[in-house]
Scaffold this motif. Structure first.
Motif, mmCIF file in Angstrom:
data_model
loop_
_atom_site.group_PDB
_atom_site.id
_atom_site.type_symbol
_atom_site.label_atom_id
_atom_site.label_comp_id
_atom_site.label_asym_id
_atom_site.label_seq_id
_atom_site.Cartn_x
_atom_site.Cartn_y
_atom_site.Cartn_z
ATOM 1 N N LEU A 35 0.812 -1.366 0.205
ATOM 2 C CA LEU A 35 -0.284 0.215 -0.026
ATOM 3 C C LEU A 35 0.545 1.294 0.198
ATOM 4 O O LEU A 35 0.571 2.236 -0.442
ATOM 5 C CB LEU A 35 -0.905 0.313 1.266
ATOM 6 C CG LEU A 35 -2.133 0.711 1.007
ATOM 7 C CD1 LEU A 35 -3.481 0.772 0.075
ATOM 8 C CD2 LEU A 35 -3.265 1.029 2.009
ATOM 9 N N ILE A 36 1.815 1.325 0.294
ATOM 10 C CA ILE A 36 3.147 2.459 0.553
ATOM 11 C C ILE A 36 3.558 3.409 -0.789
ATOM 12 O O ILE A 36 3.804 3.841 -1.047
ATOM 13 C CB ILE A 36 4.633 2.008 1.122
ATOM 14 C CG1 ILE A 36 4.606 2.744 1.779
ATOM 15 C CG2 ILE A 36 5.068 1.237 0.364
ATOM 16 C CD1 ILE A 36 5.900 3.500 2.704
ATOM 17 N N LEU A 60 -0.481 6.070 -8.169
ATOM 18 C CA LEU A 60 -1.452 6.868 -8.790
ATOM 19 C C LEU A 60 -0.466 7.921 -9.649
ATOM 20 O O LEU A 60 -0.993 7.889 -10.671
ATOM 21 C CB LEU A 60 -1.787 7.663 -7.656
ATOM 22 C CG LEU A 60 -2.798 7.218 -7.014
ATOM 23 C CD1 LEU A 60 -3.799 6.816 -5.475
ATOM 24 C CD2 LEU A 60 -3.707 6.418 -7.775
ATOM 25 N N CYS A 61 0.496 8.635 -9.000
ATOM 26 C CA CYS A 61 0.732 9.955 -10.040
ATOM 27 C C CYS A 61 1.836 10.012 -11.459
ATOM 28 O O CYS A 61 1.428 9.906 -12.094
ATOM 29 C CB CYS A 61 2.729 10.127 -9.167
ATOM 30 S SG CYS A 61 2.301 11.300 -7.479
ATOM 31 N N VAL A 62 2.233 8.236 -11.437
ATOM 32 C CA VAL A 62 2.033 7.948 -12.863
ATOM 33 C C VAL A 62 1.115 7.475 -13.454
ATOM 34 O O VAL A 62 1.323 8.286 -14.586
ATOM 35 C CB VAL A 62 2.941 6.153 -12.831
ATOM 36 C CG1 VAL A 62 3.606 6.193 -14.086
ATOM 37 C CG2 VAL A 62 4.347 6.847 -12.009
ATOM 38 N N PHE A 109 -2.264 9.551 -18.223
ATOM 39 C CA PHE A 109 -3.883 9.307 -18.463
ATOM 40 C C PHE A 109 -4.073 10.712 -18.613
ATOM 41 O O PHE A 109 -4.666 10.934 -19.833
ATOM 42 C CB PHE A 109 -4.928 8.834 -18.024
ATOM 43 C CG PHE A 109 -4.356 7.105 -17.906
ATOM 44 C CD1 PHE A 109 -4.842 6.523 -19.314
ATOM 45 C CD2 PHE A 109 -4.249 6.528 -16.389
ATOM 46 C CE1 PHE A 109 -5.450 5.717 -19.182
ATOM 47 C CE2 PHE A 109 -4.451 5.446 -16.730
ATOM 48 C CZ PHE A 109 -4.547 4.694 -18.066
ATOM 49 N N MET A 110 -3.702 11.973 -17.884
ATOM 50 C CA MET A 110 -4.250 12.915 -18.416
ATOM 51 C C MET A 110 -2.324 13.844 -19.453
ATOM 52 O O MET A 110 -3.221 15.012 -20.280
ATOM 53 C CB MET A 110 -3.332 13.682 -16.914
ATOM 54 C CG MET A 110 -4.398 13.651 -16.236
ATOM 55 S SD MET A 110 -4.270 14.719 -14.412
ATOM 56 C CE MET A 110 -4.681 16.135 -14.791
#
Length: 89
Positions: A58-59, A65-67, A72-73
């Motif tokens: 989980l760490i 999420l950043c990658v 995607f953005m």
């Protein structure tokens, strides 16, 4: 010296765009599939929450999420816009 688009070409591309069928993801079946996958993912996560939270992986979630957001953005490679285009022409 600017290049003006040919009006007949613009009208042709607009008419081709008007006859294109809608995307699967915007259709009723696509929306139902997205909702079903989201609900299934939530239920699966809820049922296996003990394994997920105690695994120590989980760490790494914020890094992933950043990658993922960057990918995607920006739409993958070349999506930053403006890189390599000189404005000093």
């Amino acid at each position: 010296m600017t290049h003006q688009p040919d009006p007949s070409h613009v009208n042709q591309s607009q008419s081709e765009h008007a006859h294109r069928p809608p995307s699967f993801w915007r259709s009723r079946a696509g929306i139902y599939l997205i909702v079903a996958l989201a609900v299934g993912g939530l239920l699966l996560g809820y049922e296996h929450r003990v394994h997920i939270l105690s695994s120590g992986l989980l760490i790494w979630l914020p890094l992933l999420l950043c990658v993922g957001m960057h990918f995607f953005m920006h739409g993958g490679h070349g999506g930053h816009g403006g890189h390599g285009k000189g404005d000093d022409q």
